[in-house]
Design an enzyme around this catalytic site. Structure first.
Site: not given
Length: 250
Positions: A210, A9, A11, A166, A94, A172, A96
């Site tokens: 990560s 991904n 991003k 996730e 996701h 991150g 985010e």
């Protein structure tokens, strides 16, 4: 035996020059025998990356899609548009998108359905925050995210969805769930699917958060972890290739 899947991904990263250099390195380094590999660049670079990949055994995916088929939805991209560009995968839900753009379980379920209707394979992201894990409700949160999609799609369609667990606290941050923590949640998700009536032994469940070349082998050694959804490490050809190699060797 479920074939491993590694998804990068990107991003909101990249440029025409950077993408060209990254794909060129991936074409040199990747040996995708035994593992399926997908890269997900921003919408505006999908055509470029698809052309650059050429005959390499790498598929192209998108990072999101609209639940609508077409119409007055300024700034949105439909599943049929993704399919038209040659995308075979799309990330849905996701963290985010859930936290930053208000995508609820209901919205995510409609997007998963839109992807399937367009012939694009959805990668459904689920996961809990650190506060939710510390409160002891991680399984309740993840279970509700899974249930919303199964309920909306039905058990047959749900079997075509790839899931990505996730933990939000590991995205991150440099923190990673231990292989044992990740395996426990993956096993819980698979059991949840089975209890819902989904034939889940063939369903791929990826780990994201990560993931690096250092921890990949330990994660992939667990029986219910079928690959990875990789963020920042997917922007470095050597590191991403090492993750793919670890998946192929597991």
């Amino acid at each position: 035996m479920r074939k491993k899947l590694v998804v990068g991904n990107w991003k909101m990263n990249g440029s025409l020059a950077r993408n060209e250099a990254l794909v060129a390195e991936l074409r040199k380094l990747l040996r995708p025998d035994g593992v399926d590999v997908v890269v997900c660049p921003p919408f505006v670079y999908l055509s470029q990356v698809k052309a650059l990949i050429k005959d390499a055994i790498i598929a192209v995916g998108a990072q999101s899609l609209s639940s609508a088929k077409e119409g007055a939805y300024t700034g949105e991209v439909s599943g049929s548009m993704l399919a038209d560009l040659g995308c075979s995968w799309v990330i849905v839900g996701h963290s985010e998108r859930r936290s930053g753009y208000g995508e609820t379980n209901v919205v995510v379920a409609t997007k998963v359905q839109a992807a399937l209707d367009s012939g694009v394979r959805p990668i459904l992201c689920v996961g809990e925050t650190l506060e939710q894990r510390d409160a002891g409700v991680a399984e309740e949160v993840v279970g509700s995210q899974v249930d919303a999609v199964v309920s909306a799609l039905g058990v047959e369609a749900a079997s075509f969805v790839v899931l990505a667990y996730e933990p939000v606290w590991a995205i991150g941050t440099g923190k990673t769930a231990t292989p044992e923590q990740a395996q426990a949640m993956h096993a819980f998700i698979r059991d949840r699917l089975v209890r819902s009536g989904v034939s889940a032994q063939g369903v791929k469940i990826l780990y994201g958060g990560s993931v690096t070349a250092v921890n990949a082998s330990l994660l992939f050694s667990k029986p219910d972890i079928d690959g990875a959804l990789v963020g920042g490490a997917s922007l470095v050809a050597e590191g991403f290739s090492a993750i793919c190699a670890a998946a192929a060797a597991s």
